[in-house]
Design a protein around this motif. Structure first.
Motif, PDB file in Angstrom:
ATOM      1  N   ALA A  91       0.821  -1.206   0.000  1.00 26.57           N
ATOM      2  CA  ALA A  91       0.000   0.000   0.000  1.00 26.57           C
ATOM      3  C   ALA A  91       0.855   1.256   0.000  1.00 26.57           C
ATOM      4  O   ALA A  91       0.574   2.221  -0.719  1.00 26.57           O
ATOM      5  CB  ALA A  91      -0.926  -0.002   1.215  1.00 26.57           C
ATOM      6  N   ALA A  92       1.912   1.238   0.803  1.00 20.85           N
ATOM      7  CA  ALA A  92       2.747   2.430   0.930  1.00 20.85           C
ATOM      8  C   ALA A  92       3.642   2.635  -0.286  1.00 20.85           C
ATOM      9  O   ALA A  92       3.711   3.736  -0.846  1.00 20.85           O
ATOM     10  CB  ALA A  92       3.597   2.331   2.198  1.00 20.85           C
ATOM     11  N   SER A  93       4.332   1.561  -0.710  1.00 15.23           N
ATOM     12  CA  SER A  93       5.301   1.718  -1.794  1.00 15.23           C
ATOM     13  C   SER A  93       4.659   1.698  -3.166  1.00 15.23           C
ATOM     14  O   SER A  93       5.218   2.227  -4.126  1.00 15.23           O
ATOM     15  CB  SER A  93       6.365   0.614  -1.718  1.00 15.23           C
ATOM     16  N   GLY A  94       3.483   1.081  -3.266  1.00 18.30           N
ATOM     17  CA  GLY A  94       2.859   0.987  -4.574  1.00 18.30           C
ATOM     18  C   GLY A  94       1.605   1.832  -4.735  1.00 18.30           C
ATOM     19  O   GLY A  94       1.380   2.416  -5.793  1.00 18.30           O
ATOM     20  N   PHE A  95       0.798   1.909  -3.690  1.00 19.32           N
ATOM     21  CA  PHE A  95      -0.471   2.619  -3.820  1.00 19.32           C
ATOM     22  C   PHE A  95      -0.314   4.117  -3.558  1.00 19.32           C
ATOM     23  O   PHE A  95      -0.737   4.942  -4.359  1.00 19.32           O
ATOM     24  CB  PHE A  95      -1.488   2.024  -2.843  1.00 19.32           C
ATOM     25  N   ALA A  96       0.298   4.458  -2.434  1.00 21.53           N
ATOM     26  CA  ALA A  96       0.427   5.872  -2.071  1.00 21.53           C
ATOM     27  C   ALA A  96       1.701   6.502  -2.614  1.00 21.53           C
ATOM     28  O   ALA A  96       1.709   7.663  -3.031  1.00 21.53           O
ATOM     29  CB  ALA A  96       0.378   6.015  -0.549  1.00 21.53           C
ATOM     30  N   GLY A  97       2.807   5.735  -2.611  1.00 23.26           N
ATOM     31  CA  GLY A  97       4.094   6.297  -2.979  1.00 23.26           C
ATOM     32  C   GLY A  97       4.242   6.788  -4.403  1.00 23.26           C
ATOM     33  O   GLY A  97       4.688   7.924  -4.627  1.00 23.26           O
ATOM     34  N   PRO A  98       3.902   5.963  -5.422  1.00 24.55           N
ATOM     35  CA  PRO A  98       4.119   6.404  -6.801  1.00 24.55           C
ATOM     36  C   PRO A  98       3.391   7.689  -7.195  1.00 24.55           C
ATOM     37  O   PRO A  98       4.004   8.590  -7.779  1.00 24.55           O
ATOM     38  CB  PRO A  98       3.638   5.199  -7.621  1.00 24.55           C
ATOM     39  N   PRO A  99       2.079   7.843  -6.894  1.00 27.48           N
ATOM     40  CA  PRO A  99       1.458   9.129  -7.216  1.00 27.48           C
ATOM     41  C   PRO A  99       2.116  10.284  -6.466  1.00 27.48           C
ATOM     42  O   PRO A  99       2.289  11.379  -7.017  1.00 27.48           O
ATOM     43  CB  PRO A  99      -0.003   8.949  -6.776  1.00 27.48           C
ATOM     44  N   ALA A 100       2.495  10.031  -5.204  1.00 28.50           N
ATOM     45  CA  ALA A 100       3.179  11.074  -4.444  1.00 28.50           C
ATOM     46  C   ALA A 100       4.522  11.409  -5.074  1.00 28.50           C
ATOM     47  O   ALA A 100       4.928  12.572  -5.146  1.00 28.50           O
ATOM     48  CB  ALA A 100       3.371  10.628  -2.994  1.00 28.50           C
ATOM     49  N   GLY A 101       5.235  10.368  -5.536  1.00 25.11           N
ATOM     50  CA  GLY A 101       6.511  10.601  -6.189  1.00 25.11           C
ATOM     51  C   GLY A 101       6.379  11.425  -7.446  1.00 25.11           C
ATOM     52  O   GLY A 101       7.176  12.344  -7.695  1.00 25.11           O
ATOM     53  N   SER A 102       5.367  11.109  -8.245  1.00 20.82           N
ATOM     54  CA  SER A 102       5.134  11.885  -9.464  1.00 20.82           C
ATOM     55  C   SER A 102       4.792  13.333  -9.134  1.00 20.82           C
ATOM     56  O   SER A 102       5.266  14.265  -9.787  1.00 20.82           O
ATOM     57  CB  SER A 102       3.991  11.243 -10.271  1.00 20.82           C
ATOM     58  N   LEU A 149       5.571  14.982  -6.289  1.00 22.09           N
ATOM     59  CA  LEU A 149       6.724  15.653  -5.704  1.00 22.09           C
ATOM     60  C   LEU A 149       7.779  15.988  -6.761  1.00 22.09           C
ATOM     61  O   LEU A 149       8.473  17.000  -6.650  1.00 22.09           O
ATOM     62  CB  LEU A 149       7.348  14.770  -4.617  1.00 22.09           C
ATOM     63  N   LEU A 150       7.876  15.157  -7.778  1.00 22.74           N
ATOM     64  CA  LEU A 150       8.840  15.426  -8.838  1.00 22.74           C
ATOM     65  C   LEU A 150       8.507  16.720  -9.567  1.00 22.74           C
ATOM     66  O   LEU A 150       9.397  17.430 -10.038  1.00 22.74           O
ATOM     67  CB  LEU A 150       8.864  14.252  -9.824  1.00 22.74           C
ATOM     68  N   ALA A 151       7.219  17.034  -9.633  1.00 19.65           N
ATOM     69  CA  ALA A 151       6.816  18.287 -10.264  1.00 19.65           C
ATOM     70  C   ALA A 151       7.291  19.503  -9.473  1.00 19.65           C
ATOM     71  O   ALA A 151       7.441  20.598 -10.027  1.00 19.65           O
ATOM     72  CB  ALA A 151       5.291  18.326 -10.413  1.00 19.65           C
ATOM     73  N   LEU A 152       7.550  19.305  -8.157  1.00 19.12           N
ATOM     74  CA  LEU A 152       8.038  20.403  -7.326  1.00 19.12           C
ATOM     75  C   LEU A 152       9.545  20.595  -7.448  1.00 19.12           C
ATOM     76  O   LEU A 152      10.077  21.631  -7.041  1.00 19.12           O
ATOM     77  CB  LEU A 152       7.678  20.151  -5.859  1.00 19.12           C
ATOM     78  N   GLY A 153      10.225  19.613  -7.964  1.00 16.38           N
ATOM     79  CA  GLY A 153      11.674  19.684  -8.108  1.00 16.38           C
ATOM     80  C   GLY A 153      12.288  18.306  -8.077  1.00 16.38           C
ATOM     81  O   GLY A 153      11.769  17.407  -7.407  1.00 16.38           O
ATOM     82  N   VAL A 208      13.141  16.820  -4.563  1.00 16.31           N
ATOM     83  CA  VAL A 208      12.110  16.666  -3.533  1.00 16.31           C
ATOM     84  C   VAL A 208      11.786  15.208  -3.226  1.00 16.31           C
ATOM     85  O   VAL A 208      11.762  14.803  -2.052  1.00 16.31           O
ATOM     86  CB  VAL A 208      10.850  17.465  -3.918  1.00 16.31           C
ATOM     87  N   PRO A 209      11.516  14.340  -4.224  1.00 15.52           N
ATOM     88  CA  PRO A 209      11.198  12.951  -3.876  1.00 15.52           C
ATOM     89  C   PRO A 209      12.366  12.219  -3.220  1.00 15.52           C
ATOM     90  O   PRO A 209      12.160  11.345  -2.364  1.00 15.52           O
ATOM     91  CB  PRO A 209      10.832  12.319  -5.230  1.00 15.52           C
ATOM     92  N   LEU A 210      13.599  12.561  -3.601  1.00 18.84           N
ATOM     93  CA  LEU A 210      14.762  11.929  -2.986  1.00 18.84           C
ATOM     94  C   LEU A 210      14.886  12.316  -1.517  1.00 18.84           C
ATOM     95  O   LEU A 210      15.192  11.479  -0.652  1.00 18.84           O
ATOM     96  CB  LEU A 210      16.026  12.323  -3.740  1.00 18.84           C
ATOM     97  N   LEU A 211      14.616  13.572  -1.198  1.00 18.87           N
ATOM     98  CA  LEU A 211      14.651  14.016   0.196  1.00 18.87           C
ATOM     99  C   LEU A 211      13.536  13.369   1.010  1.00 18.87           C
ATOM    100  O   LEU A 211      13.714  13.054   2.196  1.00 18.87           O
ATOM    101  CB  LEU A 211      14.548  15.540   0.258  1.00 18.87           C
ATOM    102  N   ALA A 212      12.392  13.163   0.390  1.00 18.76           N
ATOM    103  CA  ALA A 212      11.287  12.498   1.086  1.00 18.76           C
ATOM    104  C   ALA A 212      11.662  11.066   1.448  1.00 18.76           C
ATOM    105  O   ALA A 212      11.373  10.587   2.561  1.00 18.76           O
ATOM    106  CB  ALA A 212      10.034  12.518   0.208  1.00 18.76           C
ATOM    107  N   ASP A 213      12.324  10.368   0.534  1.00 11.66           N
ATOM    108  CA  ASP A 213      12.747   9.007   0.827  1.00 11.66           C
ATOM    109  C   ASP A 213      13.817   8.997   1.910  1.00 11.66           C
ATOM    110  O   ASP A 213      13.835   8.126   2.790  1.00 11.66           O
ATOM    111  CB  ASP A 213      13.274   8.341  -0.440  1.00 11.66           C
TER     112      ASP A 213
END
Length: 445
Positions: A152-163, A165-169, A172-177
């Protein structure tokens, strides 16, 4: 540690929370990393290099890593590995901020993250049966919960969040991880201590590593459990290497749509993890593992032939369901039948076979997409999965599973009444030095 009935101990909740937080960060990076690489190059082979780099530590250090984990404190190994990965992710984040990110740097970071994952995953696999008193019912329940939330975390919530966050810079997604690894390390440090592995008398690290590998290769059940993800990783890495390109060029979807595809797979994974125990009870663990492997192969075949994003999402969801059930049933069985002092080495050997196969899958996917077209790796992957299902079906049959559990049970419960049959007595005598199913399986290998 004393366990009562079917209650999971308090320490499991902290391990579960740590894994969930870290998995959320992994999901962010899982979507962001291929998109970062795709922003730097559209060369399939260059993308394959980044994908394969994260699996190379298992090829180079897999069995030795397991031998080290069987010597080290497993809780400390986990939190140090997570803390190191948190610091490591600051490097590509800084490179992204300075606009000097490159494919070689991404590959190097992927390699070092994979090395940290080797030690963390092996230690966690060995730590869990100690935490739960090696109770097979608790192990299955715990693995179901952990895999479900990880999915759920790595596949359901993470990928949309990663996409998003990538739009912010790019950083950003690397710092979140990195933040997720840091939180996980802090939580793991609070876990209860478990007995350290019994040291082997003056054995060298290489000799201990060879003993762990031999234990797997001499046991038909353990070998079957190891071969299935090994062949599966060739197939799945061939798919993963070209999935972003397949989604963009063949399905016509963009960054957000790619995240949704990964979410569909994760949704199926949740269902598979939740129903794994039911499948095991109804079909038997061996038959259930064969059925889920067949489902994965057919689902990848459906993905290859998908005419639109909706069919592709459904195929990935079905594939995720098969994978989710497999990743609950197989580890739980392995943890229940392998002696504690060998758990790190057996786990790392099994994982090494799977991870060593992954670079071949990544390069195979890149080569097939370059030489033919972007769908060819998917059709090839489906063929490999279905062939593997047929080859390993008898190795992980219900009969072998039941024999291995019977052979392992007396070693874990020495105070049982002396009503065991002669085969079980023999299994007790050899359990410390031979594979768990050897004595019981000898009649039908």
């Amino acid at each position: 540690m004393t366990l009562h009935g079917d209650t999971l101990p308090t320490g499991f909740g902290r391990l579960w929370t740590a894994q969930t937080v870290s998995s959320l960060g992994d999901g962010v990076t899982h979507a962001a990393l291929p998109l970062l690489a795709l922003a730097l190059t559209r060369d399939p082979m260059a993308l394959a290099v980044v994908t394969a780099a994260g699996t190379l530590p298992w090829l180079l250090f897999g069995v030795l890593g397991g031998a080290l984990v069987d010597r080290w404190d497993r809780r400390r190994t986990m939190w140090v590995a997570d803390a190191a990965r948190a610091l490591l992710l600051a490097i590509p984040a800084a490179a992204s901020a300075l606009d000097v990110l490159s494919i070689p740097l991404l590959a190097a970071v992927a390699f070092l993250l994979g090395l940290g994952g080797l030690f963390f995953d092996t230690a966690a696999t060995a730590y869990l049966p100690d935490l739960l008193g090696r109770d097979s019912t608790l192990l299955e329940r715990a693995n179901s919960r952990m895999h479900g939330t990880r999915t759920a975390a790595s596949g359901f919530a993470g990928p949309p969040a990663g996409s998003a966050l990538l739009a912010l810079g790019r950083a950003v997604p690397l710092l979140a991880d990195a933040a997720s690894f840091a939180i996980s390390a802090l939580l793991v440090r609070t876990l209860p201590a478990t007995p350290r592995p019994v040291p082997q008398a003056r054995e060298s690290l290489l000799r201990q590593a060879r003993a762990g590998a031999s234990y797997v290769f001499r046991d038909q059940l353990l070998l079957g459990l190891a071969l299935r993800p090994a062949v599966g990783n060739i197939a799945f890495l061939a798919v993963e290497t070209v999935l972003a390109l397949f989604a963009h060029d063949h399905l016509g979807i963009g960054t957000f749509g790619f995240g949704l595809l990964l979410t569909a797979e994760a949704t199926g994974g949740l269902l598979g993890a939740a129903t794994a125990s039911l499948l095991g009870r109804r079909l038997g663990t061996g038959t259930a593992l064969t059925c889920t492997a067949a489902v994965e192969g057919l689902a990848v075949l459906g993905l290859a032939a998908a005419p639109n994003p909706y069919v592709a999402g459904l195929a990935l969801a079905v594939c995720g369901a098969g994978m989710g059930a497999t990743m609950v049933l197989a580890p739980s069985l392995r943890q229940a039948i392998v002696p504690a002092h060998l758990m790190g080495r057996v786990a790392s050997t099994s994982r090494m076979l799977a991870m060593c196969a992954a670079p071949f899958g990544a390069f195979l996917g890149g080569w097939l997409a370059t030489a033919y077209d972007v769908r060819t790796p998917l059709f090839t992957a489906a063929g490999l999965l279905l062939t593997m299902t047929a080859v390993t079906a008898t190795m992980t049959s219900n009969r072998r599973v039941e024999a291995a559990l019977r052979a392992a049970a007396p070693a874990e419960e020495p105070d049982l009444p002396d009503s065991r049959d002669p085969v079980d007595e023999g299994a007790v005598e050899v359990s410390a030095g031979t594979p768990s199913g050897t004595a019981a399986d000898s009649g039908y290998r």
